[in-house]
Structures are given as C-alpha cells and as structure tokens.
Scaffold this motif. Sequence first.
Motif, PDB file in Angstrom:
ATOM      1  N   LEU A  80       0.832  -1.209   0.000  1.00 25.81           N
ATOM      2  CA  LEU A  80       0.000   0.000   0.000  1.00 25.81           C
ATOM      3  C   LEU A  80       0.860   1.250   0.000  1.00 25.81           C
ATOM      4  CD1 LEU A  80      -2.584  -1.008   2.759  1.00 25.81           C
ATOM      5  CD2 LEU A  80      -2.965  -1.011   0.282  1.00 25.81           C
ATOM      6  N   THR A 117     -10.645   6.218  -3.035  1.00 26.81           N
ATOM      7  CA  THR A 117     -10.022   5.156  -2.245  1.00 26.81           C
ATOM      8  C   THR A 117     -10.754   3.833  -2.460  1.00 26.81           C
ATOM      9  OG1 THR A 117      -9.320   6.787  -0.604  1.00 26.81           O
ATOM     10  CG2 THR A 117      -9.326   4.484   0.079  1.00 26.81           C
ATOM     11  N   GLY A 122      -8.653   0.555  -1.796  1.00 25.06           N
ATOM     12  CA  GLY A 122      -7.919   0.964  -0.603  1.00 25.06           C
ATOM     13  C   GLY A 122      -8.826   1.242   0.574  1.00 25.06           C
ATOM     14  N   LEU A 140      -3.706   3.270  -0.629  1.00 23.84           N
ATOM     15  CA  LEU A 140      -4.092   2.686  -1.912  1.00 23.84           C
ATOM     16  C   LEU A 140      -3.132   1.551  -2.266  1.00 23.84           C
ATOM     17  CD1 LEU A 140      -4.570   5.973  -3.970  1.00 23.84           C
ATOM     18  CD2 LEU A 140      -6.259   4.759  -2.593  1.00 23.84           C
TER      19      LEU A 140
END
Length: 145
Positions: A80, A117, A122, A140
Amino acid sequence: MPGLRPYDGPWRFTAQADDASVPRLRHEVRDLIRRQATPVSDDVLDSLLLILSELVTNAVRHAALLSPEIGVEVSLGGGLLRVAVEDDHPYRPKALEAEPFLEHTSGRGLLLVKALTDEAGGVCDVEQTGTGGKVIWAALPLTPP
C-alpha cells in the motif's frame, strides 16, 4: 543500510495551512515518489495526488485558525501507498463515514477521497492525535484492482 529499497520511507513534510501549500505539497510528493523509484502505477499515483490535494485543501479551509501548520506523511508498506494529513483542529469530519449517495452541503472533497479510495481498493479513515488534533489518511494498493 544493507537491503534498503530505494523507495523505503516514510517521508514527512510540514507546510503552512494556506492555499499555496496545496500545489506545492502535491508536486513535492509526486517528485519524491518518482525520485525514489516507488513501484506505483500512474493511475494509483494520480488518485493519490488528487486525494492529497483534497486533504490539504480541507485542512487549509477548515483547520487553519487552530492549526497554522499541517503535516503530511507518505509511507509505503504491505503493498500500500499511504498518504496522511495532520492538523491540530479537533473536529472529526463525518464525510468518510457517510454513504456516498447521500446529499451533503459540505464535505464533498472527503466524499471524493472516499470514492477514489474505494475505487482503488484501498482504505481511508480519520484518527485523533494524542494532542487533540486529527489525521485523515488514505492507503491505496500499489497496483489498481
């Protein structure tokens, strides 16, 4: 340090809570991610920079009186790419908790953050800091779904 990847972070920035900080921080983060050879797709980077712009704009518009300086952190881990904006204002916005289809007269920037997002697969949230302010963040995946 052996084994460090060129994109190891986190990276932290501080800025005045004023309009000029929005494009400056966006460009600094974009340049940092490129300079560090962060393995992120163009789509994810574009979404991250738009999210950053919305979060910094939100801090400038709504927190500047109580927080003349804001903090930005960019970190990478677990697949991420995370961006967080911190200010000293105690108000915790509800827009990230709201259903995106509801009508709002304010907080649309945060609804955009939530939508971007979610679309990227995410997560985002708001957390209170130990000093009574808040951190709004979004993480994300490095590659889009």
